[in-house]
Write a protein that holds these residues in place. Structure first.
Motif, PDB file in Angstrom:
ATOM      1  N   ILE A   1      -9.125  10.351  -3.842  1.00  0.00           N
ATOM      2  CA  ILE A   1      -7.102  10.934  -2.759  1.00  0.00           C
ATOM      3  C   ILE A   1      -7.548  10.504  -1.757  1.00  0.00           C
ATOM      4  O   ILE A   1      -6.676  10.555  -0.807  1.00  0.00           O
ATOM      5  N   ALA A   2      -8.593  10.605  -0.008  1.00  0.00           N
ATOM      6  CA  ALA A   2      -9.020  10.721   0.539  1.00  0.00           C
ATOM      7  C   ALA A   2      -8.344   9.520   0.841  1.00  0.00           C
ATOM      8  O   ALA A   2      -7.515   8.967   1.809  1.00  0.00           O
TER       9      ALA A   2
ATOM     10  N   ILE B   1      -0.841   6.053   2.429  1.00  0.00           N
ATOM     11  CA  ILE B   1       0.772   6.583   3.289  1.00  0.00           C
ATOM     12  C   ILE B   1       0.993   7.080   3.965  1.00  0.00           C
ATOM     13  O   ILE B   1       1.861   6.814   4.774  1.00  0.00           O
ATOM     14  N   ASP B   2      -0.178   7.437   5.177  1.00  0.00           N
ATOM     15  CA  ASP B   2       0.064   7.884   6.564  1.00  0.00           C
ATOM     16  C   ASP B   2      -0.044   6.993   6.693  1.00  0.00           C
ATOM     17  O   ASP B   2       1.612   6.684   7.978  1.00  0.00           O
TER      18      ASP B   2
ATOM     19  N   ASP C   1       3.843   5.438   5.905  1.00  0.00           N
ATOM     20  CA  ASP C   1       4.809   6.357   6.770  1.00  0.00           C
ATOM     21  C   ASP C   1       5.140   6.308   8.190  1.00  0.00           C
ATOM     22  O   ASP C   1       6.607   6.267   8.728  1.00  0.00           O
TER      23      ASP C   1
ATOM     24  N   TYR D   1      -6.003   7.240  -0.292  1.00  0.00           N
ATOM     25  CA  TYR D   1      -5.067   6.824  -0.726  1.00  0.00           C
ATOM     26  C   TYR D   1      -4.087   7.671   0.493  1.00  0.00           C
ATOM     27  O   TYR D   1      -3.489   7.073   0.948  1.00  0.00           O
ATOM     28  N   GLN D   2      -4.813   8.933   0.716  1.00  0.00           N
ATOM     29  CA  GLN D   2      -3.958   9.509   1.450  1.00  0.00           C
ATOM     30  C   GLN D   2      -3.516   8.787   3.277  1.00  0.00           C
ATOM     31  O   GLN D   2      -2.882   9.055   3.995  1.00  0.00           O
ATOM     32  N   ARG D   3      -5.084   8.434   3.587  1.00  0.00           N
ATOM     33  CA  ARG D   3      -5.245   7.202   4.845  1.00  0.00           C
ATOM     34  C   ARG D   3      -3.907   6.307   4.609  1.00  0.00           C
ATOM     35  O   ARG D   3      -3.116   5.876   5.042  1.00  0.00           O
TER      36      ARG D   3
END
Length: 419
Positions: free
Chosen positions: A180-181, A187-188, A191, A183-185
Protein backbone atom coordinates in the motif's frame (compact mmCIF):
# COMPACT_ATOMS: atom_id res chain seq x y z
CA UNK A 1 -102.02 -7.01 0.95
CA UNK A 2 -100.27 -3.93 -0.56
CA UNK A 3 -100.85 -0.58 1.18
CA UNK A 4 -102.75 -2.31 4.04
CA UNK A 5 -101.51 -2.13 7.66
CA UNK A 6 -100.98 -5.60 9.23
CA UNK A 7 -100.97 -5.74 13.04
CA UNK A 8 -100.98 -8.09 16.02
CA UNK A 9 -102.47 -7.09 19.35
CA UNK A 10 -102.60 -8.68 22.82
CA UNK A 11 -104.48 -7.66 25.98
CA UNK A 12 -102.76 -8.51 29.30
CA UNK A 13 -103.67 -8.33 32.96
CA UNK A 14 -100.57 -6.98 34.72
CA UNK A 15 -101.01 -6.95 38.51
CA UNK A 16 -104.71 -6.20 38.10
CA UNK A 17 -104.16 -3.51 35.46
CA UNK A 18 -105.37 -4.00 31.85
CA UNK A 19 -102.54 -3.41 29.37
CA UNK A 20 -102.77 -3.56 25.56
CA UNK A 21 -99.78 -4.09 23.28
CA UNK A 22 -99.92 -3.57 19.52
CA UNK A 23 -97.33 -3.95 16.74
CA UNK A 24 -98.11 -2.70 13.21
CA UNK A 25 -96.24 -3.65 9.98
CA UNK A 26 -96.81 -1.29 7.03
CA UNK A 27 -95.36 -0.35 3.66
CA UNK A 28 -93.46 2.88 2.94
CA UNK A 29 -94.33 4.75 -0.28
CA UNK A 30 -92.44 7.85 -1.33
CA UNK A 31 -92.55 10.30 -4.24
CA UNK A 32 -88.97 10.99 -5.53
CA UNK A 33 -88.06 14.54 -6.48
CA UNK A 34 -89.02 15.31 -10.05
CA UNK A 35 -91.46 12.38 -10.27
CA UNK A 36 -95.25 12.40 -10.06
CA UNK A 37 -95.59 8.71 -9.12
CA UNK A 38 -95.28 7.10 -5.70
CA UNK A 39 -92.66 4.35 -5.39
CA UNK A 40 -92.40 1.51 -2.85
CA UNK A 41 -89.18 1.91 -0.79
CA UNK A 42 -89.57 -0.67 2.04
CA UNK A 43 -91.40 -1.49 5.29
CA UNK A 44 -91.53 -0.08 8.80
CA UNK A 45 -92.88 -1.24 12.17
CA UNK A 46 -94.86 0.89 14.62
CA UNK A 47 -95.34 0.05 18.30
CA UNK A 48 -98.15 1.18 20.62
CA UNK A 49 -98.90 0.66 24.30
CA UNK A 50 -102.49 1.21 25.39
CA UNK A 51 -103.23 2.96 22.10
CA UNK A 52 -100.31 5.42 22.45
CA UNK A 53 -97.61 5.00 19.77
CA UNK A 54 -94.05 4.50 21.06
CA UNK A 55 -91.28 5.96 18.95
CA UNK A 56 -88.76 3.06 18.84
CA UNK A 57 -88.65 -0.68 19.51
CA UNK A 58 -86.09 -0.11 22.25
CA UNK A 59 -88.55 2.09 24.14
CA UNK A 60 -91.30 -0.50 23.53
CA UNK A 61 -89.13 -3.36 24.89
CA UNK A 62 -88.15 -1.22 27.90
CA UNK A 63 -91.81 -0.77 28.89
CA UNK A 64 -92.46 -4.54 28.64
CA UNK A 65 -89.28 -5.38 30.58
CA UNK A 66 -90.64 -3.37 33.53
CA UNK A 67 -93.52 -5.87 33.76
CA UNK A 68 -91.61 -9.16 33.31
CA UNK A 69 -88.24 -10.46 32.04
CA UNK A 70 -88.49 -11.69 28.45
CA UNK A 71 -86.79 -15.05 29.11
CA UNK A 72 -88.91 -15.68 32.22
CA UNK A 73 -92.07 -14.92 30.21
CA UNK A 74 -91.03 -17.42 27.50
CA UNK A 75 -90.28 -20.16 30.05
CA UNK A 76 -93.65 -19.61 31.78
CA UNK A 77 -95.70 -19.62 28.57
CA UNK A 78 -93.85 -22.25 26.45
CA UNK A 79 -93.33 -25.69 28.11
CA UNK A 80 -90.70 -26.69 25.53
CA UNK A 81 -88.67 -23.45 25.66
CA UNK A 82 -86.42 -24.38 28.66
CA UNK A 83 -85.44 -27.82 27.30
CA UNK A 84 -85.07 -26.98 23.60
CA UNK A 85 -84.20 -23.28 23.24
CA UNK A 86 -82.02 -22.55 26.31
CA UNK A 87 -78.39 -23.79 26.20
CA UNK A 88 -76.86 -25.73 29.10
CA UNK A 89 -75.29 -22.63 30.59
CA UNK A 90 -78.64 -20.88 30.72
CA UNK A 91 -80.36 -23.91 32.20
CA UNK A 92 -77.62 -24.21 34.86
CA UNK A 93 -77.97 -20.53 35.74
CA UNK A 94 -81.76 -20.87 36.00
CA UNK A 95 -81.56 -23.94 38.27
CA UNK A 96 -78.95 -22.33 40.50
CA UNK A 97 -81.20 -19.29 40.78
CA UNK A 98 -83.95 -21.61 42.08
CA UNK A 99 -81.98 -23.86 44.53
CA UNK A 100 -79.24 -21.40 45.55
CA UNK A 101 -75.44 -21.69 45.36
CA UNK A 102 -74.00 -23.07 48.64
CA UNK A 103 -70.59 -24.17 47.28
CA UNK A 104 -67.61 -23.31 49.48
CA UNK A 105 -65.75 -21.24 46.89
CA UNK A 106 -63.05 -20.14 49.33
CA UNK A 107 -61.78 -23.72 49.82
CA UNK A 108 -61.83 -24.36 46.09
CA UNK A 109 -59.91 -21.19 45.32
CA UNK A 110 -57.19 -22.11 47.85
CA UNK A 111 -56.87 -25.63 46.43
CA UNK A 112 -56.63 -24.53 42.79
CA UNK A 113 -54.90 -21.15 43.28
CA UNK A 114 -52.16 -21.89 40.69
CA UNK A 115 -54.69 -23.10 38.14
CA UNK A 116 -56.96 -20.09 38.67
CA UNK A 117 -54.02 -17.73 38.26
CA UNK A 118 -53.10 -19.47 34.98
CA UNK A 119 -56.71 -19.22 33.76
CA UNK A 120 -56.77 -15.48 34.53
CA UNK A 121 -60.57 -15.37 34.56
CA UNK A 122 -60.93 -17.50 31.41
CA UNK A 123 -63.79 -20.09 31.45
CA UNK A 124 -62.62 -23.59 32.23
CA UNK A 125 -63.85 -25.06 28.95
CA UNK A 126 -62.03 -22.40 26.89
CA UNK A 127 -58.90 -22.84 29.05
CA UNK A 128 -58.89 -26.62 28.46
CA UNK A 129 -59.40 -26.18 24.71
CA UNK A 130 -56.53 -23.67 24.51
CA UNK A 131 -54.16 -25.98 26.43
CA UNK A 132 -55.04 -28.91 24.14
CA UNK A 133 -54.29 -26.80 21.06
CA UNK A 134 -50.92 -25.65 22.46
CA UNK A 135 -50.03 -29.21 23.39
CA UNK A 136 -50.67 -30.51 19.83
CA UNK A 137 -48.65 -27.61 18.39
CA UNK A 138 -45.67 -28.23 20.72
CA UNK A 139 -45.72 -31.95 20.00
CA UNK A 140 -45.54 -31.36 16.22
CA UNK A 141 -42.74 -28.84 16.65
CA UNK A 142 -40.78 -31.26 18.91
CA UNK A 143 -40.86 -33.92 16.18
CA UNK A 144 -38.92 -31.59 13.83
CA UNK A 145 -36.04 -30.82 16.27
CA UNK A 146 -34.11 -34.13 15.83
CA UNK A 147 -33.60 -33.88 12.02
CA UNK A 148 -32.70 -30.19 12.33
CA UNK A 149 -30.03 -30.85 14.98
CA UNK A 150 -28.49 -33.60 12.84
CA UNK A 151 -28.48 -31.36 9.74
CA UNK A 152 -26.77 -28.53 11.64
CA UNK A 153 -24.08 -30.91 12.99
CA UNK A 154 -23.30 -32.20 9.48
CA UNK A 155 -22.74 -28.66 8.17
CA UNK A 156 -20.39 -27.56 10.98
CA UNK A 157 -16.73 -27.14 9.84
CA UNK A 158 -13.88 -29.02 11.60
CA UNK A 159 -12.10 -27.31 14.47
CA UNK A 160 -9.50 -24.72 13.43
CA UNK A 161 -5.93 -23.89 14.69
CA UNK A 162 -6.65 -20.32 15.73
CA UNK A 163 -3.01 -19.53 16.81
CA UNK A 164 -1.67 -20.43 13.34
CA UNK A 165 -4.42 -18.38 11.72
CA UNK A 166 -3.56 -15.33 13.83
CA UNK A 167 0.11 -15.57 12.83
CA UNK A 168 -0.74 -15.88 9.13
CA UNK A 169 -3.05 -12.86 9.35
CA UNK A 170 -0.26 -10.75 10.94
CA UNK A 171 2.21 -11.68 8.16
CA UNK A 172 -0.28 -10.88 5.43
CA UNK A 173 -1.14 -7.53 7.02
CA UNK A 174 2.59 -6.55 7.05
CA UNK A 175 3.04 -7.43 3.37
CA UNK A 176 -0.12 -5.56 2.46
CA UNK A 177 1.03 -2.45 4.36
CA UNK A 178 4.29 -2.37 2.37
CA UNK A 179 2.46 -2.77 -0.92
CA UNK A 180 0.00 0.00 0.00
CA UNK A 181 2.87 2.39 0.84
CA UNK A 182 4.53 1.69 -2.56
CA UNK A 183 1.27 2.25 -4.41
CA UNK A 184 0.67 5.48 -2.50
CA UNK A 185 4.07 6.84 -3.61
CA UNK A 186 3.20 6.04 -7.23
CA UNK A 187 -0.22 7.74 -6.83
CA UNK A 188 1.43 10.89 -5.40
CA UNK A 189 3.80 11.10 -8.37
CA UNK A 190 0.94 10.68 -10.84
CA UNK A 191 -1.10 13.34 -9.01
CA UNK A 192 1.76 15.80 -9.50
CA UNK A 193 1.95 15.05 -13.21
CA UNK A 194 -1.83 15.36 -13.54
CA UNK A 195 -1.84 18.75 -11.77
CA UNK A 196 0.83 20.08 -14.17
CA UNK A 197 -1.04 18.73 -17.18
CA UNK A 198 -4.35 20.13 -15.93
CA UNK A 199 -2.96 23.67 -15.92
CA UNK A 200 -1.98 23.31 -19.58
CA UNK A 201 -5.35 21.76 -20.46
CA UNK A 202 -7.22 24.60 -18.74
CA UNK A 203 -5.39 27.25 -20.82
CA UNK A 204 -5.98 25.26 -24.01
CA UNK A 205 -9.64 24.78 -23.13
CA UNK A 206 -10.07 28.52 -22.44
CA UNK A 207 -8.62 29.43 -25.83
CA UNK A 208 -10.81 26.81 -27.49
CA UNK A 209 -13.90 28.16 -25.72
CA UNK A 210 -13.16 31.67 -26.95
CA UNK A 211 -12.81 30.50 -30.55
CA UNK A 212 -15.95 28.37 -30.23
CA UNK A 213 -17.95 31.33 -28.88
CA UNK A 214 -16.84 33.48 -31.79
CA UNK A 215 -17.84 30.74 -34.27
CA UNK A 216 -21.25 30.45 -32.66
CA UNK A 217 -21.74 34.23 -32.78
CA UNK A 218 -20.89 34.29 -36.50
CA UNK A 219 -23.25 31.37 -37.18
CA UNK A 220 -26.01 33.23 -35.38
CA UNK A 221 -25.33 36.31 -37.54
CA UNK A 222 -25.54 34.13 -40.66
CA UNK A 223 -28.85 32.66 -39.46
CA UNK A 224 -30.20 36.11 -38.55
CA UNK A 225 -29.28 37.42 -42.02
CA UNK A 226 -31.25 34.63 -43.73
CA UNK A 227 -34.14 34.84 -41.25
CA UNK A 228 -34.54 38.57 -41.89
CA UNK A 229 -34.84 38.00 -45.67
CA UNK A 230 -37.23 35.06 -45.18
CA UNK A 231 -39.36 36.98 -42.65
CA UNK A 232 -39.81 39.84 -45.10
CA UNK A 233 -40.66 37.37 -47.88
CA UNK A 234 -43.20 35.56 -45.69
CA UNK A 235 -44.79 38.89 -44.71
CA UNK A 236 -45.04 39.86 -48.39
CA UNK A 237 -46.63 36.48 -49.30
CA UNK A 238 -49.01 36.75 -46.36
CA UNK A 239 -50.10 40.27 -47.36
CA UNK A 240 -50.57 39.11 -50.97
CA UNK A 241 -52.68 36.09 -49.92
CA UNK A 242 -54.71 38.24 -47.50
CA UNK A 243 -55.43 40.79 -50.24
CA UNK A 244 -56.57 38.01 -52.59
CA UNK A 245 -58.77 36.46 -49.88
CA UNK A 246 -60.31 39.84 -48.99
CA UNK A 247 -61.04 40.56 -52.66
CA UNK A 248 -62.51 37.08 -53.13
CA UNK A 249 -64.69 37.51 -50.02
CA UNK A 250 -65.92 40.87 -51.37
CA UNK A 251 -66.65 39.32 -54.78
CA UNK A 252 -68.61 36.48 -53.12
CA UNK A 253 -70.55 39.00 -51.04
CA UNK A 254 -71.41 41.07 -54.14
CA UNK A 255 -72.42 37.90 -56.00
CA UNK A 256 -74.76 36.90 -53.16
CA UNK A 257 -76.29 40.39 -53.19
CA UNK A 258 -76.73 40.14 -57.00
CA UNK A 259 -78.55 36.82 -56.60
CA UNK A 260 -80.75 38.23 -53.84
CA UNK A 261 -81.54 41.38 -55.89
CA UNK A 262 -82.34 39.30 -58.99
CA UNK A 263 -84.70 37.14 -56.93
CA UNK A 264 -86.47 40.24 -55.59
CA UNK A 265 -86.68 41.80 -59.08
CA UNK A 266 -88.11 38.58 -60.58
CA UNK A 267 -90.68 38.45 -57.80
CA UNK A 268 -91.64 42.06 -58.53
CA UNK A 269 -91.96 41.25 -62.26
CA UNK A 270 -94.22 38.31 -61.43
CA UNK A 271 -96.34 40.64 -59.28
CA UNK A 272 -96.48 43.21 -62.10
CA UNK A 273 -97.49 40.57 -64.63
CA UNK A 274 -100.23 39.28 -62.32
CA UNK A 275 -101.54 42.83 -61.82
CA UNK A 276 -101.63 43.53 -65.58
CA UNK A 277 -103.47 40.24 -66.20
CA UNK A 278 -105.96 41.04 -63.48
CA UNK A 279 -106.54 44.54 -64.94
CA UNK A 280 -107.21 42.98 -68.34
CA UNK A 281 -109.70 40.61 -66.75
CA UNK A 282 -111.39 43.53 -64.97
CA UNK A 283 -111.67 45.47 -68.28
CA UNK A 284 -113.24 42.44 -69.93
CA UNK A 285 -115.63 42.03 -66.98
CA UNK A 286 -116.60 45.74 -67.13
CA UNK A 287 -117.31 45.51 -70.87
CA UNK A 288 -119.51 42.48 -70.23
CA UNK A 289 -121.33 44.31 -67.38
CA UNK A 290 -121.81 47.40 -69.60
CA UNK A 291 -123.34 45.26 -72.35
CA UNK A 292 -125.62 43.52 -69.86
CA UNK A 293 -126.61 46.88 -68.42
CA UNK A 294 -127.53 48.33 -71.84
CA UNK A 295 -129.40 45.19 -72.79
CA UNK A 296 -131.32 45.09 -69.53
CA UNK A 297 -132.07 48.83 -69.71
CA UNK A 298 -133.51 48.48 -73.23
CA UNK A 299 -135.64 45.45 -72.32
CA UNK A 300 -139.40 46.27 -72.84
CA UNK A 301 -142.30 45.11 -70.72
CA UNK A 302 -144.19 42.28 -72.42
CA UNK A 303 -147.45 40.94 -71.07
CA UNK A 304 -150.47 39.08 -72.48
CA UNK A 305 -153.75 39.87 -70.74
CA UNK A 306 -155.69 36.94 -69.25
CA UNK A 307 -159.39 37.60 -70.10
CA UNK A 308 -160.95 34.45 -68.61
CA UNK A 309 -160.71 32.84 -65.19
CA UNK A 310 -158.39 29.85 -65.18
CA UNK A 311 -160.65 28.04 -62.66
CA UNK A 312 -164.18 28.50 -64.05
CA UNK A 313 -163.58 29.80 -67.57
CA UNK A 314 -165.88 32.87 -67.10
CA UNK A 315 -164.78 36.24 -68.62
CA UNK A 316 -162.86 38.46 -66.19
CA UNK A 317 -163.96 42.01 -65.40
CA UNK A 318 -162.03 44.83 -67.10
CA UNK A 319 -160.88 46.18 -63.72
CA UNK A 320 -159.41 42.81 -62.77
CA UNK A 321 -157.61 42.56 -66.12
CA UNK A 322 -156.17 46.06 -65.71
CA UNK A 323 -155.07 45.38 -62.09
CA UNK A 324 -153.25 42.20 -63.17
CA UNK A 325 -151.49 44.13 -65.96
CA UNK A 326 -150.45 46.89 -63.47
CA UNK A 327 -149.08 44.33 -60.93
CA UNK A 328 -147.13 42.54 -63.66
CA UNK A 329 -145.61 45.85 -64.86
CA UNK A 330 -144.55 46.81 -61.29
CA UNK A 331 -142.94 43.38 -60.75
CA UNK A 332 -141.06 43.71 -64.07
CA UNK A 333 -139.81 47.22 -63.30
CA UNK A 334 -138.74 46.22 -59.74
CA UNK A 335 -136.80 43.20 -61.00
CA UNK A 336 -135.21 45.36 -63.74
CA UNK A 337 -134.08 47.98 -61.19
CA UNK A 338 -132.55 45.28 -58.96
CA UNK A 339 -130.56 43.86 -61.86
CA UNK A 340 -129.33 47.30 -62.95
CA UNK A 341 -128.40 48.30 -59.38
CA UNK A 342 -126.42 45.08 -58.89
CA UNK A 343 -124.58 45.61 -62.19
CA UNK A 344 -123.70 49.18 -61.13
CA UNK A 345 -122.49 48.02 -57.67
CA UNK A 346 -120.39 45.19 -59.14
CA UNK A 347 -118.93 47.55 -61.71
CA UNK A 348 -117.98 50.07 -59.02
CA UNK A 349 -116.18 47.32 -57.04
CA UNK A 350 -114.28 46.25 -60.13
CA UNK A 351 -113.36 49.89 -60.90
CA UNK A 352 -112.08 50.36 -57.35
CA UNK A 353 -109.97 47.21 -57.65
CA UNK A 354 -108.71 48.39 -61.05
CA UNK A 355 -107.69 51.73 -59.52
CA UNK A 356 -105.78 50.02 -56.71
CA UNK A 357 -104.06 47.73 -59.21
CA UNK A 358 -103.05 50.78 -61.27
CA UNK A 359 -101.29 52.27 -58.21
CA UNK A 360 -99.64 48.90 -57.43
CA UNK A 361 -98.45 48.61 -61.06
CA UNK A 362 -96.90 52.07 -60.91
CA UNK A 363 -95.16 51.38 -57.59
CA UNK A 364 -93.93 47.97 -58.77
CA UNK A 365 -92.54 49.40 -62.02
CA UNK A 366 -90.61 52.02 -60.03
CA UNK A 367 -89.22 49.31 -57.68
CA UNK A 368 -88.20 47.13 -60.65
CA UNK A 369 -86.42 50.09 -62.24
CA UNK A 370 -84.51 50.76 -59.00
CA UNK A 371 -83.61 47.05 -58.66
CA UNK A 372 -82.39 46.92 -62.29
CA UNK A 373 -80.26 50.00 -61.61
CA UNK A 374 -78.84 48.35 -58.46
CA UNK A 375 -78.11 45.16 -60.43
CA UNK A 376 -76.17 47.13 -63.04
CA UNK A 377 -74.13 48.77 -60.27
CA UNK A 378 -73.48 45.43 -58.51
CA UNK A 379 -72.45 43.71 -61.74
CA UNK A 380 -69.99 46.54 -62.44
CA UNK A 381 -68.55 46.24 -58.92
CA UNK A 382 -68.30 42.43 -59.25
CA UNK A 383 -66.49 42.80 -62.57
CA UNK A 384 -64.03 45.30 -61.05
CA UNK A 385 -63.33 43.06 -58.03
CA UNK A 386 -62.88 40.01 -60.29
CA UNK A 387 -60.30 41.93 -62.33
CA UNK A 388 -58.54 42.94 -59.09
CA UNK A 389 -58.39 39.28 -57.99
CA UNK A 390 -56.94 38.23 -61.34
CA UNK A 391 -54.37 41.04 -61.20
CA UNK A 392 -53.37 40.11 -57.62
CA UNK A 393 -53.02 36.42 -58.54
CA UNK A 394 -50.89 37.32 -61.56
CA UNK A 395 -48.29 38.84 -59.19
CA UNK A 396 -46.13 35.83 -58.24
CA UNK A 397 -45.43 34.98 -54.60
CA UNK A 398 -41.83 35.01 -53.40
CA UNK A 399 -40.27 31.52 -53.42
CA UNK A 400 -38.65 31.04 -50.01
CA UNK A 401 -35.96 28.66 -51.26
CA UNK A 402 -34.96 31.13 -53.97
CA UNK A 403 -34.99 33.97 -51.45
CA UNK A 404 -32.73 31.94 -49.15
CA UNK A 405 -30.29 31.29 -52.04
CA UNK A 406 -30.25 35.02 -52.87
CA UNK A 407 -29.52 35.84 -49.25
CA UNK A 408 -26.54 33.45 -49.30
CA UNK A 409 -25.18 35.19 -52.40
CA UNK A 410 -25.04 38.62 -50.72
CA UNK A 411 -21.63 40.14 -49.92
CA UNK A 412 -22.38 40.35 -46.19
CA UNK A 413 -23.26 36.63 -46.01
CA UNK A 414 -20.10 35.63 -47.99
CA UNK A 415 -17.93 37.75 -45.71
CA UNK A 416 -19.37 36.08 -42.59
CA UNK A 417 -18.99 32.63 -44.18
CA UNK A 418 -15.31 33.27 -44.96
CA UNK A 419 -14.73 34.47 -41.42
Amino acid sequence: MHRAEHFVEVALDVDGSAQTLRRTYREIWSKPRGSSDLRFVGHESAFAVNGVEVGTKAAYDKIISEWINDNVFRMLTDPMYFNTRVDWKGRRAALLALVGDNIDRTAIQAQFADLLAEMNGEPLADFKARLATEKRKNKKELETFGPKIEAYQNTMPPAEDYAALEQEITQRESVAANEIAAYQRQIDALDTQIADASKIDEETQAAHDRRLKKVLDIKKSLSDHIDARLTAARRYNSDRDAAIMDAQAKADSILREIEKTETTANSKRDTLEACVKKQANIKSALDSMRAKYEAEKKAAFEYVDATTCYACGQPLPAATIEEARRAARESFEKHQREILDKLIADANLEKDTYSKLTKLVSTTEQEIAMLDQRLSQLRAEHHAVTLAITTAKDVPAIDLETEEEQAKLSSEYRKLSDE
